[in-house]
Design an enzyme around this catalytic site. Sequence first.
Site, mmCIF file in Angstrom:
data_model
loop_
_atom_site.group_PDB
_atom_site.id
_atom_site.type_symbol
_atom_site.label_atom_id
_atom_site.label_comp_id
_atom_site.label_asym_id
_atom_site.label_seq_id
_atom_site.Cartn_x
_atom_site.Cartn_y
_atom_site.Cartn_z
ATOM 1 N N SER B 126 0.888 -1.180 0.106
ATOM 2 C CA SER B 126 -0.102 -0.197 0.168
ATOM 3 C C SER B 126 0.925 1.195 0.051
ATOM 4 O O SER B 126 1.975 1.306 0.571
ATOM 5 C CB SER B 126 -0.957 -0.002 1.279
ATOM 6 O OG SER B 126 -1.407 1.341 1.518
ATOM 7 N N TYR B 150 -0.593 0.291 10.071
ATOM 8 C CA TYR B 150 -0.861 -0.636 8.804
ATOM 9 C C TYR B 150 0.339 -0.343 7.799
ATOM 10 O O TYR B 150 0.783 -1.397 7.471
ATOM 11 C CB TYR B 150 -2.188 0.073 8.361
ATOM 12 C CG TYR B 150 -2.273 -0.525 7.073
ATOM 13 C CD1 TYR B 150 -3.095 -1.789 6.771
ATOM 14 C CD2 TYR B 150 -2.367 0.169 5.776
ATOM 15 C CE1 TYR B 150 -3.359 -2.359 5.678
ATOM 16 C CE2 TYR B 150 -2.788 -0.302 4.666
ATOM 17 C CZ TYR B 150 -3.095 -1.386 4.613
ATOM 18 O OH TYR B 150 -3.694 -2.067 3.252
ATOM 19 N N LYS B 154 2.787 -3.315 6.804
ATOM 20 C CA LYS B 154 2.897 -3.502 5.250
ATOM 21 C C LYS B 154 4.469 -3.474 4.858
ATOM 22 O O LYS B 154 5.246 -4.104 4.199
ATOM 23 C CB LYS B 154 2.110 -2.177 4.498
ATOM 24 C CG LYS B 154 0.705 -2.816 4.299
ATOM 25 C CD LYS B 154 0.332 -4.210 3.471
ATOM 26 C CE LYS B 154 -0.961 -4.601 3.369
ATOM 27 N NZ LYS B 154 -1.261 -5.796 2.587
#
Lengths: 333, 333
Positions: B126, B150, B154
């Site tokens: 992402s 997050y 990632k």
Amino acid sequence: MKIVITGGAGFLGQRLARRLLEQGSLTDAAGERRRISEIVLLDVVAAGGFSDSRLREVTGDIADPDLMRQVVDGNTASIFHLAAVVSGQAEADFDLGMRINLDASRQLLDVCRQLGHRPRVVFTSSVAVYGGRLPAMVDDETAREPQSSYGVQKAIGELLLCDYHRRGFIDGRVLRLPTISVRPGKPNKAASSFASGIIREPLNDVETVCPVSPESRLWLLSPRQAIASLIAGHELSDEALGQRRCVNLPGISVSVQEMVDALGRVAGASAVERIRWQADPVVQRIVGGWPAAWDTGRADVLGLAGDADFESIVRAYVEDDLPLAAKSSGQQS
Amino acid sequence: MKIVITGGAGFLGQRLARRLLEQGSLTDAAGERRRISEIVLLDVVAAGGFSDSRLREVTGDIADPDLMRQVVDGNTASIFHLAAVVSGQAEADFDLGMRINLDASRQLLDVCRQLGHRPRVVFTSSVAVYGGRLPAMVDDETAREPQSSYGVQKAIGELLLCDYHRRGFIDGRVLRLPTISVRPGKPNKAASSFASGIIREPLNDVETVCPVSPESRLWLLSPRQAIASLIAGHELSDEALGQRRCVNLPGISVSVQEMVDALGRVAGASAVERIRWQADPVVQRIVGGWPAAWDTGRADVLGLAGDADFESIVRAYVEDDLPLAAKSSGQQS
């Protein structure tokens, strides 16, 4: 004030402990100078040789969460997290590297988080987080593109520490160490082991092999300045670092030829003759992938200092370590 | 050829499976076109609604290594690893994010490594891996300085995948997805959820809130092009990617105002009136931290394509999803 040093039986850990015991105090999270009441060295083996009632050694597997919880407890104000499997070993034994460099680091961060009092964590990382297509000048914000499992594990440790810091679980700071030279003792499994060996062995009248070309450039920090920087990095206020928790410590950039020249000036031509030049393509390739030039202006502003020149590093080894090495040479052989 | 899709019950996973079943074949590691014999959707819930004998659904905890080993077996040629806890949820539930986004990813990589046949792994990452002090233009090599758990998880997944690739355990490739819009279904816990909601809800005659200013810029990819890119990313030869395994997929850069204007052109002023503008400082801050401009030249060279413009994205949603949404609106309310 209780302090934990992981990898405390390693040579940096032991020196850090001695230095802290000497100075007797450190700054706490509130910015107050506080007396050091206890230092715990946590490592897989005991360092031995300490005779200070403030110092305690705990041996065991640092990837064991129960052991970590016993050692890093509610009284622990600060942790210096130095424990690591070195580069060559992490490359040779992937699972061991992952367990010590990644799992144990995460474990430590989780134990700190569970404590709830936001202990200060100083994590030693490495210039091995850099690699691949590097810019002409590397600084604190250069992209981490590690090309070794060790570098990957250190980069992950940095990311985790920064997130645990951002979320308020710890007061974290990452100090990226240049190659330490002159490291006392024996060769280790780091690709950079020769960066100490080509000075240490000749000074101890032992033959040694230099696996890279004289033109190869290294980025070096002496053990003395490394310890000074670890403590200075601990003492920085939370605000001084702000959101940028990773700092490249200032090294000096020298060629292998310049290192050997400095050795000659300190110990004469006979010392230099102890070096056998025998290229190792694997080591040469790894060293060739290291950054060529560094901008450590941020560390300068933060008051973190490197060494003056390589000759003074050699002289510091002669002062600090050579007498000890000579004393223990009977056991070493 | 057996294919596993983690997070396969999610909307991208389901679409990817349908697309693969339609096309019937994929390229294997040797560069040969092979018939797809089996697709396994691994997820915490079943998607349902498939009636193709080649498709099998397995439900369970993807962080469970035994389950992972059962699903990703010696016959598995390729894995699309889409399973993730979204940004807002990983921020709200730290442990859940670490377990699904980090532990499960590592588990998958370890299962692949143990298989020994170097399966191909396509990992969706992402643009949340970027943050902090960004350059004017972001490209594949821009430093990862994520500012959310997050993004950190990632970024760690990327580092692990690259190391497992470098060591020859897998044939790995990372595709960094722009914000997907227009995502069908209901709002989710991602900070970017509004980027679909402000189009989807008005088209379905539902009121919606836009939490950011009209000037806010987004970097978007349609579901159609996301699926095409996942497949194209899988089909790239190992050599085409070389040592640089992470690719930013091409999005289109649009302002929220431009998105709303496109909605108006497709569905009229009454649709636009369904949007209530109510600033949310938290979301505005997150969106404001996203990169402003992108250089995806490398994806272009690799043949990975984005969308033409936002209006065509809106029209694609109307074609692909609006009929389904209308059909199921009885159950949704």
